[in-house]
Design a protein around this motif. Sequence first.
Motif, PDB file in Angstrom:
ATOM      1  N   PRO A 147       0.805  -1.226   0.000  1.00  0.00           N
ATOM      2  CA  PRO A 147       0.000   0.000   0.000  1.00  0.00           C
ATOM      3  C   PRO A 147       0.843   1.284   0.000  1.00  0.00           C
ATOM      4  O   PRO A 147       0.513   2.222  -0.727  1.00  0.00           O
ATOM      5  CB  PRO A 147      -0.832  -0.121   1.267  1.00  0.00           C
TER       6      PRO A 147
ATOM      7  N   THR B   5       5.063   2.054   6.176  1.00  0.00           N
ATOM      8  CA  THR B   5       3.867   1.533   6.847  1.00  0.00           C
ATOM      9  C   THR B   5       4.272   0.246   7.568  1.00  0.00           C
ATOM     10  O   THR B   5       5.160  -0.481   7.107  1.00  0.00           O
ATOM     11  CB  THR B   5       2.731   1.239   5.839  1.00  0.00           C
ATOM     12  N   PRO B   6       3.642  -0.035   8.712  1.00  0.00           N
ATOM     13  CA  PRO B   6       4.180  -1.098   9.574  1.00  0.00           C
ATOM     14  C   PRO B   6       4.090  -2.507   8.995  1.00  0.00           C
ATOM     15  O   PRO B   6       5.069  -3.269   9.071  1.00  0.00           O
ATOM     16  CB  PRO B   6       3.341  -0.964  10.863  1.00  0.00           C
ATOM     17  N   VAL B   7       2.931  -2.877   8.447  1.00  0.00           N
ATOM     18  CA  VAL B   7       2.789  -4.261   7.963  1.00  0.00           C
ATOM     19  C   VAL B   7       3.749  -4.499   6.795  1.00  0.00           C
ATOM     20  O   VAL B   7       4.449  -5.518   6.728  1.00  0.00           O
ATOM     21  CB  VAL B   7       1.323  -4.546   7.551  1.00  0.00           C
ATOM     22  N   CYS B   8       3.807  -3.533   5.872  1.00  0.00           N
ATOM     23  CA  CYS B   8       4.712  -3.661   4.708  1.00  0.00           C
ATOM     24  C   CYS B   8       6.160  -3.800   5.161  1.00  0.00           C
ATOM     25  O   CYS B   8       6.944  -4.538   4.566  1.00  0.00           O
ATOM     26  CB  CYS B   8       4.607  -2.436   3.804  1.00  0.00           C
TER      27      CYS B   8
ATOM     28  N   ARG C 123      -2.711  -5.683  -1.302  1.00  0.00           N
ATOM     29  CA  ARG C 123      -1.539  -6.577  -1.264  1.00  0.00           C
ATOM     30  C   ARG C 123      -1.738  -7.678  -2.296  1.00  0.00           C
ATOM     31  O   ARG C 123      -2.246  -8.752  -1.993  1.00  0.00           O
ATOM     32  CB  ARG C 123      -1.365  -7.189   0.130  1.00  0.00           C
TER      33      ARG C 123
ATOM     34  N   ALA D 243      -5.111  -4.519   2.804  1.00  0.00           N
ATOM     35  CA  ALA D 243      -3.971  -3.800   3.392  1.00  0.00           C
ATOM     36  C   ALA D 243      -3.725  -4.214   4.840  1.00  0.00           C
ATOM     37  O   ALA D 243      -2.583  -4.225   5.308  1.00  0.00           O
ATOM     38  CB  ALA D 243      -4.220  -2.300   3.309  1.00  0.00           C
TER      39      ALA D 243
HETATM   40  C1  BEZ Z   1       0.662  -1.325   6.634  1.00  0.00           C
HETATM   41  O1  BEZ Z   1       1.420  -1.713   5.771  1.00  0.00           O
HETATM   42  O2  BEZ Z   1       0.951  -1.400   7.809  1.00  0.00           O
HETATM   43  C2  BEZ Z   1      -0.690  -0.789   6.287  1.00  0.00           C
HETATM   44  C3  BEZ Z   1      -0.868  -0.059   5.130  1.00  0.00           C
HETATM   45  C4  BEZ Z   1      -2.113   0.452   4.841  1.00  0.00           C
HETATM   46  C5  BEZ Z   1      -3.168   0.196   5.686  1.00  0.00           C
HETATM   47  C6  BEZ Z   1      -2.993  -0.578   6.833  1.00  0.00           C
HETATM   48  C7  BEZ Z   1      -1.740  -1.072   7.139  1.00  0.00           C
END
Ligand code: BEZ
Length: 213
Positions: free
Chosen positions: A39, A43-46, A123, A142
């Motif tokens: 996304p 960003t944390p998850v990425c 994703r 995301a």
């Molecule tokens: C993430 O990568 O942490 C993330 C990006 C967009 C929305 C929610 C989480």
Amino acid sequence: MATIRLGDEAPNFTAQTSEGQINFHEWLGDSWGILFSHPADYTPVCTTELGTVAKYTEEFNKRNVKVMALSVDGVESHHGWIKDINETQNTTVNFPIIADEDGKVSELYDMIHPNADSKLTVRSVFVIGNDKKVKLIITYPASTGRNFEELLRVIDSLQLTAYHKVATPANWKHGEDVVISPAISTADAKNIFTKGVNEIKPYLRMTPQPNLD
Ligand code: BEZ
């Protein structure tokens, strides 16, 4: 943007990446490939996903798979973010990240789902065979980080079933018994699968994974 389906040729493109300008098909060469979108930078998850993929380098190399990521931010942003990923995930990002600022590649691969978010990519994961054909498409929202163990498992299945007349059953993992293709008669299967054929039902025949010693 045309819909991409399994078996289609992976659309080619030339894009700016964190490792310079790349022509996708040339970069793939004779390798298998993974193209996966993120996304946004920082960003944390990425961040955890890219760190995880970097740690799996040896696993991807063993399977002759090259990995390319995509995010809609620019090259400078990617370089700064890669430093953070390396620092926080204790790894070295060693694959290109497309800087898809104009959304060209996201559009080509239908990675923006407007009812989820109008600008950010979902994703998406595309696994591309060494024949440049699309072998797998998975789309996550995301908010859900991907399971890269599952991706390796699917690649093992794709590479096995590309060369042997078998399919892999539910939850199969490398080394476990496989299903004999329904197109093969049990008589023929007994000649082909010399490690043994277990006929549970005429349509459900199992054999040990054929490409192991
Ligand atoms: C993430 O990568 O942490 C993330 C990006 C967009 C929305 C929610 C989480």
